[in-house]
Design an enzyme around this catalytic site. Structure first.
Site, PDB file in Angstrom:
ATOM      1  N   TYR A  64       0.819  -1.213   0.000  1.00  0.00           N
ATOM      2  CA  TYR A  64       0.000   0.000   0.000  1.00  0.00           C
ATOM      3  C   TYR A  64       0.856   1.268   0.000  1.00  0.00           C
ATOM      4  CZ  TYR A  64      -4.148  -2.840   1.075  1.00  0.00           C
ATOM      5  OH  TYR A  64      -5.159  -3.753   1.039  1.00  0.00           O
TER       6      TYR A  64
ATOM      7  N   LYS B 229       2.883 -15.244   2.617  1.00  0.00           N
ATOM      8  CA  LYS B 229       2.793 -15.996   1.359  1.00  0.00           C
ATOM      9  C   LYS B 229       4.238 -16.350   0.981  1.00  0.00           C
ATOM     10  CE  LYS B 229       0.374 -17.496  -2.180  1.00  0.00           C
ATOM     11  NZ  LYS B 229      -0.471 -18.692  -2.068  1.00  0.00           N
TER      12      LYS B 229
ATOM     13  N   ASP C 170      -3.631 -17.812   1.787  1.00  0.00           N
ATOM     14  CA  ASP C 170      -4.795 -18.444   1.160  1.00  0.00           C
ATOM     15  C   ASP C 170      -5.391 -19.497   2.092  1.00  0.00           C
ATOM     16  OD1 ASP C 170      -2.320 -19.627   0.758  1.00  0.00           O
ATOM     17  OD2 ASP C 170      -2.774 -20.428  -1.216  1.00  0.00           O
TER      18      ASP C 170
ATOM     19  N   ASP D 290      -5.695  -6.496   5.865  1.00  0.00           N
ATOM     20  CA  ASP D 290      -6.858  -5.735   5.413  1.00  0.00           C
ATOM     21  C   ASP D 290      -7.989  -6.706   5.069  1.00  0.00           C
ATOM     22  OD1 ASP D 290      -8.536  -3.818   4.415  1.00  0.00           O
ATOM     23  OD2 ASP D 290      -7.275  -3.247   2.725  1.00  0.00           O
TER      24      ASP D 290
ATOM     25  N   ASP E  12     -11.358  -8.110   7.710  1.00  0.00           N
ATOM     26  CA  ASP E  12     -12.756  -7.950   7.299  1.00  0.00           C
ATOM     27  C   ASP E  12     -13.466  -9.305   7.281  1.00  0.00           C
ATOM     28  OD1 ASP E  12     -12.755  -5.232   7.029  1.00  0.00           O
ATOM     29  OD2 ASP E  12     -13.544  -5.246   4.983  1.00  0.00           O
TER      30      ASP E  12
END
Ligand code: NAD
Length: 354
Positions: free
Chosen positions: A138, A189, A221, A245, A249
């Site tokens: 980001y 990852k 994942d 992020d 959620d």
């Protein structure tokens, strides 16, 4: 306890007023609590032409903690990007150096049916997601849209984490795990990304300082899958900005009630910004029907993490539990057989239970 209070937009002022009632009740019990109000988001733009007026940032920097409602509203959607309410949020996080974002996902026994998962999968769920907030893809440079030699256009971003960024958030993660179930799962990852391989290496190094905490690693994942398959396997999840992020959620929805979820964003000295996970809900603003409990529970987190007052944090959380046990519900968590009440009445009920 010097607290900057930034109600913001939409339902922000309504829900923050209920959290302020709780703080005032605690003040009545002898705590030295000082509240000072300022504008942020659309309210900052309306008052001073800036979603983060200088006075707001200064007040927040001079305070021990910040309590924020929410920002955003339809009327600001057409403003140029630097003037949009969300910019106020991004800038205050940066201005206060808030790199550690804590989002608990907790299922109250009284609200277990609100989850979209089967009650047996989520009953008793209590996990903490720690998301790094100021680094990663980001913020990495270079980024942009460029034209390649063959004339084709290409969008690109840069994922990166420096050692110090990983170390400081890992320390926060292990310290939180020490205060909870002593289990930390670092999500990355590392099978594909070099940034993640490095992340994992540093987390393992930091873990040597916390031998009591059981460290595990999971690919993002798989973590996304495990969160809906068997979420109770987790205690603390530590992860980077973009993975956090998305996963935070996902985890918040396990509880089914966004109006119940608080959050904290901390700097290196436990100074923090506390806010509900939800937005400004312009669709229900001004109607006295918003659920103020996420904001009230954010005050509990403030007591726990900034002021190291676990006793008061638990008192607030117990008061919220009591109100739910009494069958009182705002519209978003209402079920037949319960008593539907408004935002202000819910604040009063928590104060009474306190
Ligand atoms: P939202 O969280 O504001 O609302 C989503 C849905 O949940 C709406 O139906 C709303 O009525 C409901 N809801 C949210 N909080 C509630 C509460 N406390 N009680 C009862 N119901 C509640 O998300 P959105 O609709 O996507 O965004 C609305 C605005 O909020 C946008 O301008 C967005 O940019 C902003 N936003 C701000 C923040 C923040 O301030 N941290 C976070 C997310 C979105």
């Amino acid at each position: 306890m010097k607290i900057a209070v930034l109600p913001g937009d939409g339902i922000g002022p309504e829900i923050v007023a209920q959290a302020a009632k709780v703080l005032e009740a605690l003040r009545g019990d002898g705590l030295k609590i000082e509240l000072e109000y300022a504008h942020i988001g659309g309210a900052g733009y309306d008052a001073a032409g800036d979603p983060l007026p200088d006075a707001t940032l200064k007040l927040s920097q001079q305070s021990d903690a910040v309590l924020l409602g929410a920002v955003g509203g339809y009327q600001y959607d057409t403003l140029p990007r630097p003037m949009r309410p969300e910019q106020g949020l991004l800038r205050i996080r940066k201005g206060l150096g808030l790199f550690a974002n804590l989002r608990p996902a907790m299922v109250y026994p009284e609200l277990v049916n609100a989850s979209s998962l089967k009650p047996e999968l989520v009953s008793g769920l209590d996990i903490m997601i720690l998301r790094e907030l100021t680094g990663d893809i980001y913020f990495g440079q270079p980024r942009g849209i460029r034209t390649l030699d063959n004339g084709e256009q290409q969008g690109f971003d840069t994922m990166m984490y420096s050692e110090s960024e990983i170390r400081r958030v890992a320390h926060v993660g292990f310290q939180i795990a020490m205060k909870r179930g002593k289990k930390l799962c670092s999500v990355d990852k590392a099978n594909v990304l070099d940034t993640s391989m490095f992340w994992r290496e540093i987390v393992i190094e930091v873990s040597k300082e916390y031998p009591q905490v059981e460290l595990s690693h999971m690919y993002v994942d798989n973590a996304a899958m495990q969160l809906v398959r068997a979420p109770k396997q987790f205690d603390v999840i530590l992860t980077g900005n973009i993975f956090g992020d998305i996963l935070s959620d996902e985890a918040s929805m396990l509880t089914g009630s966004i109006g119940m979820l608080p959050s904290a964003s901390l700097d290196a000295h436990n100074k923090g910004l506390y806010e509900p996970c939800h937005g400004s809900a312009p669709d229900i603003a001004g109607k006295d029907i918003a659920n103020p409990l996420a904001t009230i529970l954010s005050v509990a987190m403030m007591m726990r993490y900034t002021f190291a007052r676990e006793d008061i944090a638990q008192r607030i959380e117990t008061a919220v539990r009591k109100v739910l046990q009494q069958g009182l519900r705002t519209g978003d968590i209402f079920e037949p057989g319960m008593q539907k009440i408004g935002c202000a009445a819910m604040g009063d009920a928590v104060v009474a239970a306190l």
